[in-house]
Design a protein around this motif. Structure first.
Motif, PDB file in Angstrom:
ATOM      1  N   ALA A   8       5.938   1.051  -3.270  1.00  0.00           N
ATOM      2  CA  ALA A   8       4.770   0.161  -3.346  1.00  0.00           C
ATOM      3  C   ALA A   8       3.475   0.951  -3.228  1.00  0.00           C
ATOM      4  O   ALA A   8       2.510   0.689  -3.956  1.00  0.00           O
ATOM      5  CB  ALA A   8       4.851  -0.898  -2.247  1.00  0.00           C
ATOM      6  N   ALA A   9       3.434   1.933  -2.343  1.00  0.00           N
ATOM      7  CA  ALA A   9       2.225   2.722  -2.139  1.00  0.00           C
ATOM      8  C   ALA A   9       1.843   3.464  -3.414  1.00  0.00           C
ATOM      9  O   ALA A   9       0.671   3.474  -3.808  1.00  0.00           O
ATOM     10  CB  ALA A   9       2.420   3.694  -0.980  1.00  0.00           C
ATOM     11  N   GLU A  40      14.453   2.619   6.691  1.00  0.00           N
ATOM     12  CA  GLU A  40      14.337   1.192   6.385  1.00  0.00           C
ATOM     13  C   GLU A  40      13.012   0.834   5.709  1.00  0.00           C
ATOM     14  O   GLU A  40      12.806  -0.303   5.325  1.00  0.00           O
ATOM     15  CB  GLU A  40      14.500   0.360   7.662  1.00  0.00           C
ATOM     16  N   ASN A  41      12.111   1.801   5.578  1.00  0.00           N
ATOM     17  CA  ASN A  41      10.803   1.533   4.986  1.00  0.00           C
ATOM     18  C   ASN A  41      10.569   2.284   3.681  1.00  0.00           C
ATOM     19  O   ASN A  41       9.434   2.424   3.249  1.00  0.00           O
ATOM     20  CB  ASN A  41       9.685   1.897   5.975  1.00  0.00           C
ATOM     21  N   ALA A  42      11.613   2.773   3.059  1.00  0.00           N
ATOM     22  CA  ALA A  42      11.451   3.543   1.825  1.00  0.00           C
ATOM     23  C   ALA A  42      10.785   2.721   0.726  1.00  0.00           C
ATOM     24  O   ALA A  42      10.096   3.273  -0.127  1.00  0.00           O
ATOM     25  CB  ALA A  42      12.802   4.071   1.360  1.00  0.00           C
ATOM     26  N   TYR A  43      10.952   1.418   0.749  1.00  0.00           N
ATOM     27  CA  TYR A  43      10.313   0.563  -0.253  1.00  0.00           C
ATOM     28  C   TYR A  43       8.792   0.689  -0.202  1.00  0.00           C
ATOM     29  O   TYR A  43       8.109   0.525  -1.222  1.00  0.00           O
ATOM     30  CB  TYR A  43      10.712  -0.907  -0.062  1.00  0.00           C
ATOM     31  N   LYS A  44       8.252   1.011   0.988  1.00  0.00           N
ATOM     32  CA  LYS A  44       6.798   1.154   1.108  1.00  0.00           C
ATOM     33  C   LYS A  44       6.281   2.313   0.268  1.00  0.00           C
ATOM     34  O   LYS A  44       5.169   2.255  -0.252  1.00  0.00           O
ATOM     35  CB  LYS A  44       6.385   1.358   2.571  1.00  0.00           C
ATOM     36  N   ARG A  94      -2.581   1.596  -9.440  1.00  0.00           N
ATOM     37  CA  ARG A  94      -3.383   0.427  -9.808  1.00  0.00           C
ATOM     38  C   ARG A  94      -4.855   0.600  -9.432  1.00  0.00           C
ATOM     39  O   ARG A  94      -5.742   0.189 -10.180  1.00  0.00           O
ATOM     40  CB  ARG A  94      -2.855  -0.827  -9.119  1.00  0.00           C
ATOM     41  N   ALA A  95      -5.099   1.177  -8.273  1.00  0.00           N
ATOM     42  CA  ALA A  95      -6.479   1.364  -7.827  1.00  0.00           C
ATOM     43  C   ALA A  95      -7.230   2.310  -8.762  1.00  0.00           C
ATOM     44  O   ALA A  95      -8.371   2.039  -9.153  1.00  0.00           O
ATOM     45  CB  ALA A  95      -6.511   1.890  -6.384  1.00  0.00           C
ATOM     46  N   LYS A 106      -4.711  -3.835  -1.069  1.00  0.00           N
ATOM     47  CA  LYS A 106      -3.805  -3.832   0.073  1.00  0.00           C
ATOM     48  C   LYS A 106      -2.501  -4.526  -0.293  1.00  0.00           C
ATOM     49  O   LYS A 106      -2.472  -5.509  -1.027  1.00  0.00           O
ATOM     50  CB  LYS A 106      -4.440  -4.470   1.292  1.00  0.00           C
ATOM     51  N   PHE A 107      -1.418  -3.964   0.231  1.00  0.00           N
ATOM     52  CA  PHE A 107      -0.073  -4.488   0.022  1.00  0.00           C
ATOM     53  C   PHE A 107       0.334  -5.233   1.284  1.00  0.00           C
ATOM     54  O   PHE A 107       0.272  -4.690   2.385  1.00  0.00           O
ATOM     55  CB  PHE A 107       0.887  -3.328  -0.252  1.00  0.00           C
ATOM     56  N   ARG A 108       0.723  -6.469   1.108  1.00  0.00           N
ATOM     57  CA  ARG A 108       1.197  -7.273   2.239  1.00  0.00           C
ATOM     58  C   ARG A 108       2.292  -8.200   1.726  1.00  0.00           C
ATOM     59  O   ARG A 108       2.354  -8.506   0.540  1.00  0.00           O
ATOM     60  CB  ARG A 108       0.045  -8.031   2.876  1.00  0.00           C
ATOM     61  N   HIS A 109       3.145  -8.627   2.623  1.00  0.00           N
ATOM     62  CA  HIS A 109       4.259  -9.485   2.227  1.00  0.00           C
ATOM     63  C   HIS A 109       3.812 -10.902   1.901  1.00  0.00           C
ATOM     64  O   HIS A 109       4.335 -11.523   0.989  1.00  0.00           O
ATOM     65  CB  HIS A 109       5.339  -9.536   3.318  1.00  0.00           C
TER      66      HIS A 109
END
Length: 146
Positions: free
Chosen positions: A133-134, A126-130, A140-141, A51-54
């Protein structure tokens, strides 16, 4: 198959997140989840959840990925990928999982799977960075299962 036991009934896990009227699950207004029954995994099945979280202190992921593969020898015979935070409800990345079937897992294949899993993603401006990361988390998984 996994089953969700509620205060009212038993629901197949695959059906649990089917959207209802103004709801993101099949649960009725006062219905509660009591138990989740998971099948015993095959000895040849391995899985990973990332999971990705700040911030680590907050356990609310902005994005998550679960990957499970079953192998006969080095080759994948069955694969499943589920993305969390990529849609209003968890989303199965079926075409990305199909890419792994019949193949041996490699770093190169992991990169292809990540691209396939998110090829139709439409991030908000505003969420393109996700999206970046995704893709990294899916890669990685898969790599964790090599």
């Amino acid at each position: 198959k996994a089953k969700i036991i509620t205060t009212e009934r038993t629901i197949e896990a695959d059906d649990f997140f089917k959207v209802g009227v103004q709801a993101s699950t099949l649960l009725a207004r006062d219905e509660l989840v009591k138990e989740i029954l998971l099948p015993k995994p095959d000895a040849n099945t391995k899985s990973v959840y990332l999971k990705f979280r700040h911030r680590n202190a907050i356990d609310f992921p902005l994005f998550s990925v679960a990957v499970a593969v079953t192998r006969e020898g080095p080759r994948v015979t069955k694969a499943r990928i589920v993305l969390g935070g990529a849609a209003p409800v968890p989303k199965r990345a079926e075409s990305a999982a199909a890419l792994m079937t019949g193949k041996e897992l490699t770093a190169s294949l992991a990169a292809q799977v990540a691209e396939e899993a998110l090829k139709d993603a439409l991030p908000m401006r505003e969420n393109a960075y996700k999206l970046i990361a995704a893709k990294a988390y899916v890669k990685r998984a898969v790599e964790a299962l090599i």
